[in-house]
Enzyme design. Sequence first.
Site, PDB file in Angstrom:
ATOM      1  N   SER A 150       0.060  42.811  37.096  1.00 35.87           N
ATOM      2  CA  SER A 150       0.599  41.513  37.524  1.00 35.87           C
ATOM      3  C   SER A 150       0.058  40.358  36.686  1.00 35.87           C
ATOM      4  CB  SER A 150       0.217  41.232  38.979  1.00 35.87           C
ATOM      5  OG  SER A 150       0.719  42.208  39.808  1.00 35.87           O
ATOM      6  N   TRP A 151      -1.243  40.397  36.448  1.00 31.28           N
ATOM      7  CA  TRP A 151      -1.863  39.270  35.768  1.00 31.28           C
ATOM      8  C   TRP A 151      -1.439  39.246  34.304  1.00 31.28           C
ATOM      9  CZ3 TRP A 151      -2.795  34.680  36.136  1.00 31.28           C
ATOM     10  CH2 TRP A 151      -3.881  33.993  35.632  1.00 31.28           C
TER      11      TRP A 151
ATOM     12  N   ARG B 144       0.562  50.834  28.761  1.00 32.37           N
ATOM     13  CA  ARG B 144       0.532  52.294  28.687  1.00 32.37           C
ATOM     14  C   ARG B 144       1.883  52.939  28.953  1.00 32.37           C
ATOM     15  NH1 ARG B 144      -3.838  54.501  32.847  1.00 32.37           N
ATOM     16  NH2 ARG B 144      -2.775  52.910  34.072  1.00 32.37           N
TER      17      ARG B 144
ATOM     18  N   PHE C  56     -10.277  50.266  34.367  1.00 32.04           N
ATOM     19  CA  PHE C  56      -9.660  51.088  33.321  1.00 32.04           C
ATOM     20  C   PHE C  56      -9.996  50.620  31.912  1.00 32.04           C
ATOM     21  CE2 PHE C  56      -6.532  51.002  36.927  1.00 32.04           C
ATOM     22  CZ  PHE C  56      -6.921  52.228  37.455  1.00 32.04           C
TER      23      PHE C  56
ATOM     24  N   LYS D  54     -16.881  36.241  43.011  1.00 23.88           N
ATOM     25  CA  LYS D  54     -15.955  35.801  44.080  1.00 23.88           C
ATOM     26  C   LYS D  54     -15.384  36.999  44.831  1.00 23.88           C
ATOM     27  CE  LYS D  54     -11.537  36.164  41.991  1.00 23.88           C
ATOM     28  NZ  LYS D  54     -11.296  35.986  40.576  1.00 23.88           N
TER      29      LYS D  54
ATOM     30  N   SER E 211      -5.644  39.181  49.193  1.00 25.03           N
ATOM     31  CA  SER E 211      -6.681  39.693  48.297  1.00 25.03           C
ATOM     32  C   SER E 211      -7.038  41.128  48.679  1.00 25.03           C
ATOM     33  CB  SER E 211      -7.923  38.803  48.392  1.00 25.03           C
ATOM     34  OG  SER E 211      -9.079  39.547  48.045  1.00 25.03           O
ATOM     35  N   ARG E 212      -7.029  42.017  47.689  1.00 26.28           N
ATOM     36  CA  ARG E 212      -7.356  43.415  47.971  1.00 26.28           C
ATOM     37  C   ARG E 212      -8.816  43.545  48.369  1.00 26.28           C
ATOM     38  NH1 ARG E 212      -4.882  44.943  42.360  1.00 26.28           N
ATOM     39  NH2 ARG E 212      -6.183  43.123  42.042  1.00 26.28           N
ATOM     40  N   ASN E 213      -9.652  42.686  47.820  1.00 26.55           N
ATOM     41  CA  ASN E 213     -11.072  42.740  48.165  1.00 26.55           C
ATOM     42  C   ASN E 213     -11.290  42.343  49.627  1.00 26.55           C
ATOM     43  OD1 ASN E 213     -12.454  43.392  45.533  1.00 26.55           O
ATOM     44  ND2 ASN E 213     -11.184  41.661  44.918  1.00 26.55           N
TER      45      ASN E 213
ATOM     46  N   GLU F 216     -11.943  45.718  43.157  1.00 29.14           N
ATOM     47  CA  GLU F 216     -12.869  45.363  42.071  1.00 29.14           C
ATOM     48  C   GLU F 216     -14.243  44.941  42.581  1.00 29.14           C
ATOM     49  OE1 GLU F 216     -10.210  42.660  40.339  1.00 29.14           O
ATOM     50  OE2 GLU F 216      -9.616  44.001  38.709  1.00 29.14           O
TER      51      GLU F 216
END
Lengths: 331, 331
Positions: free
Chosen positions: B14-15, B35, B87, B194, B257-259, B284
């Site tokens: 995405s980023w 990839r 990765f 963060k 946020s996944r975090n 992350e």
Amino acid sequence: MSKQAKIAVLGGGSWATAIVKMLSENLDTIGWYMRSIYAIEHIKRNKHNPSYLSSAELHPKQLNLSEDMNYIVKNYDILIFAIPSAFVNTELEKLTASLKNKIIFSAIKGIVPETGLIVGEHFHQKYNIPFNNIGVITGPCHAEEVAMERLSYLTLACQDQEKATDLSKYISGRYIKTKISDDIIGTEYAAMLKNIYAIAAGIAHGLGYGDNFQAVLMSNGIREMKRFIKKVHKMKRNINNSAYLGDLLVTGYSVFSRNRMFGNMIGKGYTVKSAMLEMSMVAEGYYATKSAFEINQKNGAKTPIIDAVYNVLYGKKEAKDEFLKLTNRLD
Amino acid sequence: MSKQAKIAVLGGGSWATAIVKMLSENLDTIGWYMRSIYAIEHIKRNKHNPSYLSSAELHPKQLNLSEDMNYIVKNYDILIFAIPSAFVNTELEKLTASLKNKIIFSAIKGIVPETGLIVGEHFHQKYNIPFNNIGVITGPCHAEEVAMERLSYLTLACQDQEKATDLSKYISGRYIKTKISDDIIGTEYAAMLKNIYAIAAGIAHGLGYGDNFQAVLMSNGIREMKRFIKKVHKMKRNINNSAYLGDLLVTGYSVFSRNRMFGNMIGKGYTVKSAMLEMSMVAEGYYATKSAFEINQKNGAKTPIIDAVYNVLYGKKEAKDEFLKLTNRLD
């Protein structure tokens, strides 16, 4: 506790009710003044404030409720004022009892519209209370979460820190932690300025700006708050402490904040007047904006966010144009 | 523009896609390594990345897409890495082309798990890139809002600020504003830390703490971040700038946020392992927590939040107990 402090709360709203709840965990008896006899009777009978923070259970046996402000002022030593700032001046006109030797803590967020002063200065100037007897109770704290007994951190500020420490013993408890500060001016201005930034956040949201911009707005907001307060009262303070940054965040990120809601309506195209009518109340940040702008005219801190909100609320400028200009003043 | 810079983006998420979108507003041609041959073909045919930020319209005519990293590295001067940090190391093992004289900008948020280094240091130590040729692109910025063309502010950091300024010309545009900084170490650590505070916010939420506590957590988080970074790389920086505080807020207050999501599951009682399985990915901040904790063992900054998250994720401590202890270390 054999010799408890004689503490009273003045005000009948959510924040006053939350403070009474905190005190009732530690005190056998608390004085409580509120205007509405109906609300007093309701609390006595049903153990809940009928209109505000109704979910908080109250214990009438501990409460010395009165609709007579002078009775409460006469009989208590520490007076915690939690009347909405817009009504402070009118309410205080009822006062005939002396405030001499009383310790006044303000839990009022905002500015007294009639004098344009923060509450501590209002008491100091109009009632000759020495600053050593004036304190501030500040958040970050939604009253609703106190009712739910969710952990909250309050800051008690007084020049005479011993007085803040004394009161903190009766406020702290299972779900309330307290921090002591000697920065009454800075914490009060922070509590007032945050409402302006909440209006700004609401306007931005109403205009369609997103979360990325909101983060930039808050990051610029706290830097602006630091510059503003430094000009008003220069002292060593960490602007990232909970009483400043935390208080800004809890309001600026709250979708329930009345100030943010008011801003959101303006951003969506309501006029200032129609937004006020629609909300059937005036958001505290509305008065704060005018005061802050005027104070800063003399002080000259760089305050792009306050300026933009002022131009929209008082200068008849279009929110869209004003915020487009603002985006170029932020970084 | 007759003599445009030769800029490539490496990564297919995405980023990376958001950065390609920003660049495509200003550049006639952009190199783009990813990839997946399938994704490349999809973009060429359908003008959208199939799996990430699919709502962003891409313009294949401007894109020199390749699944060969070495081809892209050879043919472009400024390489923007936006591969997820987990990765990076594996991906870079494919590298045979020289990075000599290349300018490397990292848009990777986090730590390289295999080396425990922030990405800039990883490039410096493993590939001998001088710090003058290493830069960082940082938020506050959700990629999704770039796709929607909502105004966002990025910070470009490089010791050689001219290189950051050069790149900023190709990044800035109608909905992107850029700020230049020389603090590559500080901005990268902020972007990494963060994620730990976002995990902490998630845990707290999962445990039932409310908005009042969240504000206190963020207020303590930014002070902790300042202490941590100061020990790693002491220089004059305003921690309340958007690249630090703004980035913390956009993540710490994001329910996407996944975090934060990962933390929330831990708070609700999932084990670390089951939360990871449930999310089918590793947040992350999970790696960042270990690295930050270990780095700080040597540095000794006061970091109660990192310590608590570390104890929960790696020390098999109960989140409930650990956060109860944490509440006494915050103010």
